[in-house]
Design a protein around this motif. Structure first.
Motif, PDB file in Angstrom:
ATOM      1  N   PHE A 405       0.819  -1.209   0.000  1.00  0.00           N
ATOM      2  CA  PHE A 405       0.000   0.000   0.000  1.00  0.00           C
ATOM      3  C   PHE A 405       0.853   1.260   0.000  1.00  0.00           C
ATOM      4  CE2 PHE A 405      -1.629   3.298   2.901  1.00  0.00           C
ATOM      5  CZ  PHE A 405      -2.501   3.907   2.010  1.00  0.00           C
ATOM      6  N   VAL A 406       1.789   1.365   0.961  1.00  0.00           N
ATOM      7  CA  VAL A 406       2.550   2.608   1.091  1.00  0.00           C
ATOM      8  C   VAL A 406       3.447   2.834  -0.117  1.00  0.00           C
ATOM      9  CG1 VAL A 406       2.465   2.595   3.602  1.00  0.00           C
ATOM     10  CG2 VAL A 406       4.369   1.461   2.444  1.00  0.00           C
ATOM     11  N   ALA A 407       3.904   1.742  -0.763  1.00  0.00           N
ATOM     12  CA  ALA A 407       4.778   1.892  -1.927  1.00  0.00           C
ATOM     13  C   ALA A 407       4.041   2.474  -3.119  1.00  0.00           C
ATOM     14  CB  ALA A 407       5.398   0.546  -2.303  1.00  0.00           C
ATOM     15  N   ARG A 408       2.723   2.404  -3.115  1.00  0.00           N
ATOM     16  CA  ARG A 408       1.921   2.935  -4.223  1.00  0.00           C
ATOM     17  C   ARG A 408       1.592   4.407  -4.034  1.00  0.00           C
ATOM     18  NH1 ARG A 408      -0.176  -1.333  -7.289  1.00  0.00           N
ATOM     19  NH2 ARG A 408       0.145  -3.385  -6.332  1.00  0.00           N
ATOM     20  N   GLY A 409       1.958   4.964  -2.863  1.00  0.00           N
ATOM     21  CA  GLY A 409       1.705   6.379  -2.607  1.00  0.00           C
ATOM     22  C   GLY A 409       2.931   7.221  -2.885  1.00  0.00           C
ATOM     23  N   ASN A 410       3.140   8.210  -2.017  1.00  0.00           N
ATOM     24  CA  ASN A 410       4.274   9.123  -2.176  1.00  0.00           C
ATOM     25  C   ASN A 410       5.354   8.829  -1.137  1.00  0.00           C
ATOM     26  OD1 ASN A 410       3.097  10.622  -4.332  1.00  0.00           O
ATOM     27  ND2 ASN A 410       1.799  11.673  -2.838  1.00  0.00           N
ATOM     28  N   LEU A 411       5.615   7.567  -0.912  1.00  0.00           N
ATOM     29  CA  LEU A 411       6.562   7.157   0.109  1.00  0.00           C
ATOM     30  C   LEU A 411       7.984   7.596  -0.252  1.00  0.00           C
ATOM     31  CD1 LEU A 411       6.691   5.444   2.756  1.00  0.00           C
ATOM     32  CD2 LEU A 411       7.392   3.526   1.309  1.00  0.00           C
ATOM     33  N   THR A 440       9.170   7.426  -5.842  1.00  0.00           N
ATOM     34  CA  THR A 440       9.395   8.539  -4.907  1.00  0.00           C
ATOM     35  C   THR A 440      10.362   8.176  -3.790  1.00  0.00           C
ATOM     36  OG1 THR A 440       7.455   7.848  -3.619  1.00  0.00           O
ATOM     37  CG2 THR A 440       7.112   9.519  -5.328  1.00  0.00           C
ATOM     38  N   LEU A 441      10.779   6.919  -3.705  1.00  0.00           N
ATOM     39  CA  LEU A 441      11.568   6.432  -2.581  1.00  0.00           C
ATOM     40  C   LEU A 441      12.979   7.028  -2.584  1.00  0.00           C
ATOM     41  CD1 LEU A 441      10.957   4.481  -0.251  1.00  0.00           C
ATOM     42  CD2 LEU A 441      12.055   2.671  -1.582  1.00  0.00           C
ATOM     43  N   LEU A 442      13.389   7.558  -1.401  1.00  0.00           N
ATOM     44  CA  LEU A 442      14.721   8.127  -1.225  1.00  0.00           C
ATOM     45  C   LEU A 442      15.603   7.256  -0.338  1.00  0.00           C
ATOM     46  CD1 LEU A 442      13.758  11.855  -0.506  1.00  0.00           C
ATOM     47  CD2 LEU A 442      14.464  10.874  -2.690  1.00  0.00           C
ATOM     48  N   HIS A 443      15.009   6.647   0.674  1.00  0.00           N
ATOM     49  CA  HIS A 443      15.765   5.870   1.668  1.00  0.00           C
ATOM     50  C   HIS A 443      15.058   4.537   1.884  1.00  0.00           C
ATOM     51  CE1 HIS A 443      17.979   5.119   5.494  1.00  0.00           C
ATOM     52  NE2 HIS A 443      16.858   4.516   5.820  1.00  0.00           N
ATOM     53  N   LEU A 444      15.823   3.430   1.850  1.00  0.00           N
ATOM     54  CA  LEU A 444      15.244   2.104   2.030  1.00  0.00           C
ATOM     55  C   LEU A 444      16.163   1.257   2.904  1.00  0.00           C
ATOM     56  CD1 LEU A 444      13.178  -0.131   1.366  1.00  0.00           C
ATOM     57  CD2 LEU A 444      14.517  -0.624  -0.704  1.00  0.00           C
ATOM     58  N   ARG A 445      15.589   0.694   3.967  1.00  0.00           N
ATOM     59  CA  ARG A 445      16.322  -0.259   4.816  1.00  0.00           C
ATOM     60  C   ARG A 445      15.441  -1.485   5.025  1.00  0.00           C
ATOM     61  NH1 ARG A 445      16.383  -1.306  10.514  1.00  0.00           N
ATOM     62  NH2 ARG A 445      18.273  -2.450  11.108  1.00  0.00           N
ATOM     63  N   VAL A 457      13.211  -3.021 -12.151  1.00  0.00           N
ATOM     64  CA  VAL A 457      13.424  -2.107 -11.029  1.00  0.00           C
ATOM     65  C   VAL A 457      13.383  -0.687 -11.558  1.00  0.00           C
ATOM     66  CG1 VAL A 457      14.988  -1.377  -9.195  1.00  0.00           C
ATOM     67  CG2 VAL A 457      14.844  -3.795  -9.816  1.00  0.00           C
ATOM     68  N   SER A 458      12.637   0.175 -10.856  1.00  0.00           N
ATOM     69  CA  SER A 458      12.605   1.593 -11.197  1.00  0.00           C
ATOM     70  C   SER A 458      12.571   2.383  -9.896  1.00  0.00           C
ATOM     71  CB  SER A 458      11.376   1.919 -12.059  1.00  0.00           C
ATOM     72  OG  SER A 458      11.337   3.298 -12.357  1.00  0.00           O
ATOM     73  N   LEU A 459      13.752   2.722  -9.439  1.00  0.00           N
ATOM     74  CA  LEU A 459      13.894   3.513  -8.207  1.00  0.00           C
ATOM     75  C   LEU A 459      14.730   4.747  -8.550  1.00  0.00           C
ATOM     76  CD1 LEU A 459      14.684   0.525  -5.810  1.00  0.00           C
ATOM     77  CD2 LEU A 459      12.527   1.780  -5.946  1.00  0.00           C
ATOM     78  N   PRO A 460      14.169   5.680  -9.305  1.00  0.00           N
ATOM     79  CA  PRO A 460      14.957   6.780  -9.885  1.00  0.00           C
ATOM     80  C   PRO A 460      15.480   7.788  -8.874  1.00  0.00           C
ATOM     81  CG  PRO A 460      12.618   7.129 -10.276  1.00  0.00           C
ATOM     82  CD  PRO A 460      12.756   5.750  -9.696  1.00  0.00           C
ATOM     83  N   ARG A 461      14.923   7.790  -7.629  1.00  0.00           N
ATOM     84  CA  ARG A 461      15.347   8.791  -6.646  1.00  0.00           C
ATOM     85  C   ARG A 461      16.048   8.173  -5.443  1.00  0.00           C
ATOM     86  NH1 ARG A 461      10.540  12.551  -5.037  1.00  0.00           N
ATOM     87  NH2 ARG A 461      12.303  13.745  -4.210  1.00  0.00           N
ATOM     88  N   ILE A 482      20.831  -3.155  -7.459  1.00  0.00           N
ATOM     89  CA  ILE A 482      21.817  -2.111  -7.181  1.00  0.00           C
ATOM     90  C   ILE A 482      22.073  -1.253  -8.415  1.00  0.00           C
ATOM     91  CG2 ILE A 482      24.221  -1.683  -6.538  1.00  0.00           C
ATOM     92  CD1 ILE A 482      24.061  -4.295  -4.878  1.00  0.00           C
ATOM     93  N   SER A 483      22.288  -1.898  -9.532  1.00  0.00           N
ATOM     94  CA  SER A 483      22.653  -1.153 -10.739  1.00  0.00           C
ATOM     95  C   SER A 483      21.487  -0.375 -11.339  1.00  0.00           C
ATOM     96  CB  SER A 483      23.228  -2.109 -11.788  1.00  0.00           C
ATOM     97  OG  SER A 483      22.278  -3.104 -12.132  1.00  0.00           O
ATOM     98  N   SER A 484      20.252  -0.695 -10.905  1.00  0.00           N
ATOM     99  CA  SER A 484      19.077  -0.008 -11.454  1.00  0.00           C
ATOM    100  C   SER A 484      18.661   1.202 -10.623  1.00  0.00           C
ATOM    101  CB  SER A 484      17.897  -0.983 -11.554  1.00  0.00           C
ATOM    102  OG  SER A 484      18.202  -2.049 -12.423  1.00  0.00           O
ATOM    103  N   CYS A 485      19.536   1.637  -9.715  1.00  0.00           N
ATOM    104  CA  CYS A 485      19.276   2.845  -8.918  1.00  0.00           C
ATOM    105  C   CYS A 485      20.228   3.924  -9.429  1.00  0.00           C
ATOM    106  CB  CYS A 485      19.507   2.577  -7.433  1.00  0.00           C
ATOM    107  SG  CYS A 485      18.473   1.258  -6.753  1.00  0.00           S
ATOM    108  N   PRO A 486      19.795   4.781 -10.327  1.00  0.00           N
ATOM    109  CA  PRO A 486      20.720   5.676 -11.046  1.00  0.00           C
ATOM    110  C   PRO A 486      21.356   6.765 -10.195  1.00  0.00           C
ATOM    111  CG  PRO A 486      18.443   6.188 -11.595  1.00  0.00           C
ATOM    112  CD  PRO A 486      18.413   4.924 -10.795  1.00  0.00           C
TER     113      PRO A 486
END
Length: 767
Positions: A405-411, A440-445, A457-461, A482-486
């Protein structure tokens, strides 16, 4: 010609030795020296003065006193010293700006504190700190009347004393006041004491449950107060004192229009009245908190009045006790809690939610699901979610839909950690596909989760990625992630038996990387498991912008690093392995690794890697580390072996400026082997090396001194050598140690030798 050069070197050494002996501190004026000594406890200041005839009586001119009665043979000796000190100051008509006493006494010890404070209060006193430890209430000493009219006092701390019998208070400069476990005359006396400080800013009051302090209602009225802390000391393990305390009817009144920071710790007053707190910034509730029926007010009315009084606060930290009271049926109608409504903050301002603690996941899952449903329906602006979940093996899987759910928002920030008894992989939860395309994701742990199969994978930010003890579908999935995070800049990977044999890190944007295994997963008692995990394991790093590289328990057998032209710092912590693989020997693998990191500026090496380097240097030389300026290493070796190999290492570091060695350097069995050995002098010792620090916590320091001698005798521009020697060696009282240090022939005329006790860190001298 050779004879002339030898004489010149001898003169240089003598000149450097004389400069090292020169006492520059004693040239300072007495006024400046006393100000320096003021920052030391009195006992240490006296010790410092013993070393110089000129300083012998200088400590008596220090405008401060800091003493602990426990540092004297007995209480009577302490009293005798204090009486002589007071008499001297009276005769000299000296000022005393700081007065700090820590006293432990029993009922039969004589009363003296009142007299001492009466004296210092008339000596332009600025800072007063008096604590009487383990003193029964009936033995508390009374503060003199002169104390209450000390017009120069700025800070005050009183612990277990009696504040009684004053007619007026005049403390015009007092800004900080800490009152701890004291006894007062009555409510009005303490109120007057606080309100009569016209510039008071910081107030802390600690009350006791073990005895009556004669204050039923604590009233804090101040027009200047900005910080207030109110606390009850619970005594020993919630004993009899707390039981008797429950029979008292206590109250708290606060009226402070400029108050910004308010802290409650175990605040057990029954009634609380708050007013004029218009400037509140932060309130912190720690431990127990009590609100009961007051005069003419029910518990619910008292609670409403209190929370209304603090309603203008910006930051609020609430303990579990407050939450329990909020759900009490006497305060809140719990029947309303199940009515589905969405608070205004979810619709407008809420951006961050953190849920952590040890709880059963089933009830929490229901409530969090309800919260997320509300957020979904109302299109909330939730940006940050942190989940720290302690679940049992029988708890249902619930995190996957939450993350979906949260990944589909502005997380923008997601932190998920599973703890507790989730040891079996079949209990771990799978990350949804939507997470890998959250733009929209900036930080992921992610900690102890299953990284499911994903097509793209599409994690452009995404800039920060922490993957700790997770399970992956295969090697390719991790490499693709890893390589798909520009724009990825910071990457941390903690590995286990994770379905990845060779970890490949390819990134054009990465600037910081930390990689390694969790030591608990590769313990020696599971040797078979450890070797099975490491079999054919490897690490490949290709990151041209990488600046900071950390290996933490990195046990992969093969390591390939390339395109690391931007390296600033490499940190190798704990165990580190490089082994032979098919088509490449261990020696060749090590050569390629050292070549790959050879442009680094700062290098920190574990004992494990140093052993590898020592082995490598026996058959080959290292590549040139031309940019290396700082080297820190841990080594266990004899002094001869160390110097044989370490000098070869330094030959590869031509521009090195600083060396820090954690050295377990044992004495060699034959002294002749040391005396007859001649070691080469690397280029860095003749040109760039300025600082050497050697740390040793073990008993055999002779070898360490031999290493120190090598650096001092051969470093042309060395400015400082710092030695941390084992306390057991120093306690032997070996006079030859200091003589040897002073007599060391120094090639650099600027060189200082500083010696510390390796156990407690105390400085023993500068030579």
């Amino acid at each position: 010609m050779e004879e002339r050069n030898a004489k010149r070197i001898c003169l240089e050494r003598r000149e450097g030795f004389s400069r090292a002996k020169e006492d520059l501190i004693s040239k300072l004026p007495d006024s400046l020296i006393t100000q320096i000594l003021l920052y030391l406890p009195t006992k240490k200041a006296v010790r410092a003065c013993v070393f110089s005839k000129r300083w012998k009586s200088l400590w008596l001119s220090i405008p401060g006193l800091d003493l602990d009665s426990e540092e004297f043979p007995n209480y009577n000796a302490f009293v005798s010293f204090m009486n002589r000190f007071v008499d001297f100051y009276r005769e000299q008509n000296s000022c005393l700006h700081t007065f700090k006493l820590s006293i432990q006494k029993i009922w039969s010890d004589q009363y003296r504190i009142t007299r001492w404070i009466d004296f210092v209060a008339t000596r332009k006193l600025q800072h007063l700190d008096v604590e009487c430890l383990y003193v029964k209430r009936e033995c508390f000493e009374v503060m003199p009347l002169s104390f209450y009219i000390c017009k120069t006092l700025i800070t005050l701390r009183l612990h277990r004393v009696y504040l009684d019998g004053f007619e007026s208070v005049s403390l015009p400069l007092l800004k900080t006041m800490h009152l701890e476990l004291n006894v007062y005359d009555n409510d009005a006396g303490l109120k007057s004491f606080i309100s009569s400080c016209p510039v008071l800013e910081d107030l802390s009051i600690v009350r006791s449950v073990d005895y009556n302090d004669n204050v039923n209602v604590l009233r804090v009225h101040s027009q200047t107060l900005t910080s207030l802390s109110v606390e009850f000391d619970l005594g020993d393990e919630w004993g009899l004192g707390l039981f008797c305390f429950g029979q008292r009817d206590l109250g708290l009144w606060i009226d402070a229009p400029r108050l910004k920071y308010l802290n409650f710790k175990h605040e057990l007053s029954d009634s609380k009245t708050i007013s004029n707190l218009n400037s509140l910034v932060k309130i912190n509730f720690v431990g127990s908190f009590r609100i009961s029926d007051g005069v003419g007010l029910s518990k619910q009315q008292m609670a409403r009045s209190f929370f209304t009084g603090i309603s203008k606060v910006r930051d609020l930290n609430i303990s579990a006790h407050i939450l329990e009271d909020l759900t009490d049926s006497t305060m809140v109608d719990t029947s309303q809690t199940r009515v589905p409504f969405v608070p205004q903050c979810l619709l407008s301002s809420l951006e961050f939610v953190e849920i952590s603690g040890k709880f059963m996941a089933q009830p929490v899952a229901v409530e969090l699901a309800r919260f997320l449903d509300f957020s979904r329906e109302q299109k909330s602006c939730l940006h940050k979610l942190k989940l720290d979940i302690q679940k049992n093996k029988n708890d249902q899987s619930c995190v996957t839909p939450w993350i979906d759910f949260v990944a589909r928002g502005n997380l923008t920030h997601l932190d998920v950690e599973f703890g507790g008894f989730v040891l079996k992989r079949e209990c771990w939860e799978v990350m949804p596909v939507s997470l890998y395309i959250c733009e929209t994701l900036l930080h992921l742990r992610l900690y102890r989760v299953l990284m499911g199969n994903f097509e793209s994978v599409s994690l452009p930010r995404l800039k920060t990625l922490c993957l700790e003890r997770n399970i992956y579908p295969n090697e390719a999935s991790v490499e693709s992630l890893i390589s798909s995070c520009p724009v990825l800049e910071d990457l941390t990977i903690v590995r286990i038996d994770d379905n990845v044999k060779v970890l490949r890190v390819h990134s054009q944007s990465l600037t910081s990387l930390s990689v390694g295994y969790n030591p608990g997963d590769l313990m020696h008692k599971y040797h078979y498991y450890s070797e099975r995990v490491r079999e054919n394991s490897g690490l490949v790093i290709d990151a041209p912008r990488l600046k900071y590289l950390t290996f933490r328990y990195e046990r992969s057998k093969s390591k390939i690093v390339r395109n690391l032209s931007s390296l600033v710092k490499v940190n190798v912590l704990s165990s580190f392995d490089i082994s032979s693989v098919v088509g490449c020997s261990e020696q060749q693998m090590a050569h390629n690794f050292f070549t790959g990191i050879s442009r680094v500026r700062d290098l920190i090496i574990s004992e494990s890697l140093m052993k590898l380097i020592f082995f490598y240097l026996q058959v080959d030389s290292l590549p040139q580390f031309c940019n290396l300026s700082y080297l820190k290493a841990n080594v266990c070796s004899t002094s001869v072996t160390f110097l044989d190999v370490f000098t070869k290492l330094l030959e590869s570091c031509p521009n090195l400026k600083s060396i820090v060695l954690g050295l377990t350097c044992l004495t060699d069995y034959t002294v002749e082997s040391v005396e007859m050995r001649v070691w080469s002098v690397p280029k860095c010792l003749l040109s760039s090396l300025e600082f050497v620090e050697i740390k040793n916590e073990y008993t055999a320091d002779d070898g360490v001194l031999e290493v120190a001698r090598y650096f001092v005798e051969n470093s042309l521009n060395l400015k400082k050598l710092v030695l941390h020697l084992a306390s057991s060696f120093l306690e032997q009282g070996n006079p030859a140690l200091l003589k040897d240090l002073i007599a060391l022939p120094r090639r650099s005329s600027m060189c200082q030798i500083v010696v510390f006790n390796g156990l407690n860190g105390r400085a023993l001298g500068i030579f």
